[in-house]
Design an enzyme around this catalytic site. Structure first.
Site, PDB file in Angstrom:
ATOM      1  N   GLY A 128       0.824  -1.194   0.000  1.00  0.00           N
ATOM      2  CA  GLY A 128       0.000   0.000   0.000  1.00  0.00           C
ATOM      3  C   GLY A 128       0.865   1.254   0.000  1.00  0.00           C
ATOM      4  N   HIS A 163      -4.474   1.619   7.598  1.00  0.00           N
ATOM      5  CA  HIS A 163      -3.096   2.125   7.699  1.00  0.00           C
ATOM      6  C   HIS A 163      -2.867   3.259   6.688  1.00  0.00           C
ATOM      7  CE1 HIS A 163       1.445   1.352   7.951  1.00  0.00           C
ATOM      8  NE2 HIS A 163       1.334   2.104   6.864  1.00  0.00           N
ATOM      9  N   GLU A 164      -3.292   3.037   5.432  1.00  0.00           N
ATOM     10  CA  GLU A 164      -3.079   4.061   4.391  1.00  0.00           C
ATOM     11  C   GLU A 164      -3.940   5.293   4.643  1.00  0.00           C
ATOM     12  OE1 GLU A 164      -0.549   3.557   2.744  1.00  0.00           O
ATOM     13  OE2 GLU A 164      -0.412   1.404   3.090  1.00  0.00           O
ATOM     14  N   CYS A 177       5.849  -0.256   7.201  1.00  0.00           N
ATOM     15  CA  CYS A 177       5.485   0.927   6.414  1.00  0.00           C
ATOM     16  C   CYS A 177       6.679   1.310   5.542  1.00  0.00           C
ATOM     17  CB  CYS A 177       5.138   2.066   7.376  1.00  0.00           C
ATOM     18  SG  CYS A 177       4.679   3.595   6.529  1.00  0.00           S
ATOM     19  N   LEU A 178       6.406   1.644   4.285  1.00  0.00           N
ATOM     20  CA  LEU A 178       7.490   2.043   3.386  1.00  0.00           C
ATOM     21  C   LEU A 178       8.179   3.319   3.862  1.00  0.00           C
ATOM     22  CD1 LEU A 178       5.887   1.281  -0.103  1.00  0.00           C
ATOM     23  CD2 LEU A 178       7.607  -0.060   1.127  1.00  0.00           C
ATOM     24  N   GLN A 216       2.845   9.897   1.369  1.00  0.00           N
ATOM     25  CA  GLN A 216       4.193   9.329   1.438  1.00  0.00           C
ATOM     26  C   GLN A 216       5.082   9.762   0.273  1.00  0.00           C
ATOM     27  OE1 GLN A 216       2.375   5.247   2.142  1.00  0.00           O
ATOM     28  NE2 GLN A 216       4.327   5.042   3.212  1.00  0.00           N
ATOM     29  N   HIS A 235      -2.296   7.647   6.970  1.00  0.00           N
ATOM     30  CA  HIS A 235      -1.295   8.516   6.326  1.00  0.00           C
ATOM     31  C   HIS A 235      -1.935   9.815   5.854  1.00  0.00           C
ATOM     32  CE1 HIS A 235       2.404   6.232   6.251  1.00  0.00           C
ATOM     33  NE2 HIS A 235       1.821   5.156   5.732  1.00  0.00           N
TER      34      HIS A 235
END
Ligand code: NI
Length: 169
Positions: free
Chosen positions: A46, A133-134, A91-92, A51, A137
């Site tokens: 994701g 989660h996304e 997480c990226l 991000q 962000h």
């Protein structure tokens, strides 16, 4: 298509609250294509626009095993949520760290596609966790906000140290 630069914690830009998408044009479609390419390349399941330093309410995801189920959510909203689920999340934007987070197990989501059309669907398990989660962000929130400040500060200093090493290398 182009790979986009992913912001890393504790970059303050990750704390920006995203604005609704109002224009559904080719520029938006290009950004979505670039975000998918960036997510698959990372690799991740994701990626939120926040991000990649674009502060609009847009996320891309693919929780399938083979990476053949791309899903793009624009202006997503959770209209119903049920149950609880604990999962280890990464997480990226926080590479190399995983922590257990408690979230709703079953959600109903309403969103728009790249043409601005509304759709609704239900998600559970990993897909449900990924969407939540996304969506965090887009509010400037990160999974490390759910853990103790002691742990969060430890992750922050480790990532800052790594960044320093990279810059002096
Ligand atoms: Ni993330």
């Amino acid at each position: 298509m182009a790979l986009l630069n992913i912001l890393h914690f504790p970059d303050p830009k990750l704390r920006t609250v995203a604005k609704p998408v109002t224009v559904f044009d080719d520029i938006l479609k290009q950004l979505v294509a670039d975000m998918f390419e960036t997510m698959y390349e990372a690799p991740g399941i994701g990626l939120a626009a926040t991000q990649v330093d674009r502060h609009i309410r847009l996320l891309v995801m693919d929780v399938s095993d083979k990476g053949d189920n791309p899903r793009c959510l624009i202006n997503p909203e959770i209209v119903d949520s049920q149950g609880e689920e604990e999962m280890d999340e990464g997480c990226l934007s926080i590479p190399g760290f995983y922590e257990t987070v408690k979230r709703a197990n079953h959600i109903r989501v309403r969103a728009q596609n790249t043409d601005g059309e509304f759709f609704e669907f239900e998600a559970e398990g990993l897909e449900s966790v990924c969407i939540q989660h996304e969506m965090d962000h887009l509010e400037g929130k990160l999974f490390v906000d759910y853990i103790s400040s002691l742990k969060r500060n430890r992750i922050r200093s480790k990532l800052l140290k790594l960044k320093k090493q990279k810059m002096s290398a």
